[in-house]
Design a protein around this motif. Structure first.
Motif, short mmCIF file in Angstrom:
data_model
loop_
_atom_site.label_atom_id
_atom_site.label_comp_id
_atom_site.label_asym_id
_atom_site.label_seq_id
_atom_site.Cartn_x
_atom_site.Cartn_y
_atom_site.Cartn_z
N ALA A 1 -32.25 30.92 117.95
CA ALA A 1 -33.30 31.50 117.44
C ALA A 1 -34.53 31.51 116.59
O ALA A 1 -35.71 30.95 117.04
N TYR A 2 -33.99 31.01 115.68
CA TYR A 2 -35.40 30.18 114.49
C TYR A 2 -36.31 29.11 114.88
O TYR A 2 -37.03 28.23 115.16
N SER A 3 -35.01 27.76 116.08
CA SER A 3 -35.59 26.52 116.88
C SER A 3 -36.63 27.03 117.47
O SER A 3 -37.24 26.33 117.85
N ASP B 1 -32.77 37.26 107.74
CA ASP B 1 -32.75 36.46 106.15
C ASP B 1 -32.82 37.90 104.72
O ASP B 1 -32.73 37.29 104.58
N GLY B 2 -32.99 38.74 105.30
CA GLY B 2 -32.57 39.04 104.03
C GLY B 2 -30.88 39.04 103.18
O GLY B 2 -31.44 38.95 101.72
N ILE C 1 -33.44 22.72 110.04
CA ILE C 1 -33.19 24.58 110.55
C ILE C 1 -31.78 23.99 110.83
O ILE C 1 -31.41 24.42 110.67
N ASN C 2 -31.51 23.32 111.90
CA ASN C 2 -30.01 23.33 111.98
C ASN C 2 -29.47 22.44 111.19
O ASN C 2 -28.44 22.63 111.20
N VAL C 3 -29.98 21.52 110.82
CA VAL C 3 -29.17 21.03 109.25
C VAL C 3 -28.80 21.65 108.18
O VAL C 3 -27.39 21.80 107.46
N LEU C 4 -29.48 22.50 107.96
CA LEU C 4 -30.13 23.65 107.21
C LEU C 4 -28.77 24.21 107.17
O LEU C 4 -28.25 24.74 106.16
N PHE C 5 -28.96 24.88 107.93
CA PHE C 5 -27.75 25.31 108.81
C PHE C 5 -26.05 24.98 108.44
O PHE C 5 -25.64 25.71 107.70
N TRP C 6 -26.21 23.84 108.73
CA TRP C 6 -24.52 23.60 108.88
C TRP C 6 -24.45 23.20 107.33
O TRP C 6 -23.18 22.81 106.95
N MET D 1 -33.91 27.81 104.72
CA MET D 1 -33.63 27.16 106.89
C MET D 1 -34.66 28.68 106.82
O MET D 1 -35.53 28.15 107.60
N ILE D 2 -34.51 29.12 106.36
CA ILE D 2 -35.63 31.14 106.45
C ILE D 2 -37.23 30.35 106.23
O ILE D 2 -37.19 31.04 106.63
N LEU D 3 -37.28 30.16 104.85
CA LEU D 3 -38.13 29.70 104.71
C LEU D 3 -38.67 28.16 105.14
O LEU D 3 -40.49 28.67 105.82
N THR D 4 -38.11 27.74 105.28
CA THR D 4 -38.48 26.66 106.75
C THR D 4 -39.50 26.82 108.03
O THR D 4 -40.04 27.21 107.78
N TYR D 5 -38.15 28.31 108.35
CA TYR D 5 -38.86 28.82 109.72
C TYR D 5 -40.34 29.78 109.92
O TYR D 5 -40.78 29.54 110.64
N LEU D 6 -39.91 30.37 108.49
CA LEU D 6 -41.02 31.66 108.35
C LEU D 6 -42.74 30.67 108.24
O LEU D 6 -43.96 30.92 109.21
N VAL D 7 -42.52 29.10 107.21
CA VAL D 7 -43.56 28.87 107.34
C VAL D 7 -44.15 27.96 108.11
O VAL D 7 -45.39 28.14 108.20
N ALA D 8 -42.91 27.54 108.89
CA ALA D 8 -44.07 26.40 110.00
C ALA D 8 -43.67 27.41 111.17
O ALA D 8 -45.31 26.97 111.55
N HIS D 9 -43.61 28.61 111.49
CA HIS D 9 -44.13 29.50 112.63
C HIS D 9 -45.23 30.14 112.20
O HIS D 9 -46.35 30.14 112.99
N GLY D 10 -45.61 30.11 110.72
CA GLY D 10 -46.76 31.45 110.36
C GLY D 10 -48.05 29.84 110.95
O GLY D 10 -48.81 30.72 111.20
#
Length: 407
Positions: A86-88, A148-149, A130-135, A160-169
């Motif tokens: 979903a984050y990807s 997220d919480g 995102i995927n590397v950090l998850f694994w 991973m959470i911060l990466t997707y939020l910042v990149a998306h924002g």
């Protein structure tokens, strides 16, 4: 703390799945409408970005639904496998949006290509991160609405959470700014679409900010889970509606304007068609149009029938009638263009009367032959039928046209 409140599929007070699925289906349908054009123009980077954006936007909403997340986790047998997927998709949506606006907005080709390459490279790296950090992390407890919480302090998962939020924002904020700036340079349906896209993408930024506030609160000892599973998802429906409408307006606007113009011309040509509909046109095609025919097709058909009638009247057109009507119209103060239309209308009215047997056919010296009617002549000709000069000819067909100015 209520951490267990969101364990397991469908549990917790998360958002309704229906909203996500309706938004996803809407974007997917629009995407499918653009696929045939993409197959015909495979090298069109702009069109490819549109299709990618719409398809990825549909995936974002499908994967954002809690039921979809649970189904994906069950299918893979990996707890929270849906999270990096979903984050990807969310990050790809931001990158595709920025790529689309970069290619859509007029700019030097080399500058556009360079910006496109940077955008693609950056967001590919973000998706990979995102995927590397998850694994690398450890997320054994399934979380559908509070991931997220729940994992905001877990090593690697936190990053991973911060990466997707910042990149998306960052991506959606840049897209919003570019849309607004571009909207000040254009007009019409494109401007209206951009003015909808700008706040639509800004709502995506609000989604990221709300989640970041909740995570910052968690780090400082506050549990603001309601921001993650209740407040942030509320931006989904309005942002989807604005983005969908924003992309539809520039695509549908020209077609809508064309349809409106056709309907207006059909209305304007009605007086001329009423004048000519009884004119015999033996060689004309009289097949009826299907009820679903577009206004543009009906307009073409109407013009064809009018041309056929004018052609049939050509042997009865009297250049003398036209000349007298022209002088009368100019004497009444009409400008040259309006006077020409009035003179043509007077000649057509007299020709129709003669063809019906009310008067003699003019001789070869007075008949001008088929007039070079052009498409832009017909509407002025139709409007000129209401001229007082033409009305005078109708009331006193045997009196020269000049006399109508003294009535």
């Amino acid at each position: 703390m209520h951490l267990a409140a969101s364990h397991g599929p469908g549990s917790g007070p998360g958002p309704d799945n229906t909203v996500f699925y309706v938004c996803g289906v809407s974007l997917l349908l629009i995407c499918l409408l653009k696929v045939p054009a993409l197959l015909r123009r495979r090298n069109d980077l702009l069109l490819g970005a549109v299709v990618l954006l719409l398809f990825d936007g549909a995936l974002v909403f499908f994967f954002a639904a809690p039921d979809s997340l649970a189904a994906l986790n069950r299918a893979t047998g990996i707890a929270n496998f849906a999270a990096p997927v979903a984050y990807s998709a969310i990050v790809t949506f931001a990158g595709a949006s920025l790529l689309l606006i970069t290619n859509w907005r007029p700019a030097p080709p080399e500058q556009t290509r360079r910006a496109s390459r940077v955008c693609i490279a950056v967001y590919l790296l973000v998706v990979a991160a995102i995927n590397v950090l998850f694994w690398l992390g450890h997320a054994p407890v399934e979380q559908l609405t509070l991931f997220d919480g729940y994992y905001a302090r877990t090593p690697f998962i936190r990053e991973m959470i911060l990466t997707y939020l910042v990149a998306h924002g960052v991506g959606t904020l840049a897209t919003s700014v570019l849309c607004w700036r571009w909207s000040t340079e254009v007009q019409g349906s494109l401007r209206a679409g951009l003015r909808l896209l700008a706040p639509g993408y800004l709502l995506h930024v609000g989604y990221d900010v709300v989640k970041l506030v909740a995570i910052a609160g968690l780090w400082s000892g506050h549990r603001w889970d309601f921001l993650i599973d209740r407040v942030a998802p509320q931006t989904a429906a309005p942002s989807a509606a604005l983005v969908v409408c924003g992309f539809l307006l520039p695509l549908a606007g020209p077609r809508l304007a064309h349809t409106t113009g056709s309907l207006r011309q059909l209305r304007d040509l009605s007086p001329l068609w009423r004048e000519l509909r009884q004119v015999p046109t033996p060689g004309a095609i009289r097949t009826s149009l299907p009820w679903w025919s577009s206004p543009a097709v009906r307009l073409t058909r109407q013009k064809t029938r009018i041309y056929d009638a004018l052609l049939a009247l050509a042997p009865y057109c009297d250049a003398g009638v036209r000349e007298r009507a022209l002088r009368t119209a100019l004497g009444r103060g009409e400008d040259r263009a309006a006077a020409d239309a009035t003179a043509d209308a007077a000649m057509v009215v007299v020709a129709r009367t003669r063809q019906h047997g009310a008067g003699p056919e003019p001789g070869p010296d007075t008949a001008p032959g088929p007039a070079p009617w052009r498409p832009h002549d017909l509407v002025p000709l139709s409007r000129a039928l209401s001229s007082p000069v033409v009305a005078g000819l109708r009331e006193h067909p045997g009196i020269p046209a000049e006399s109508s100015s003294h009535d």
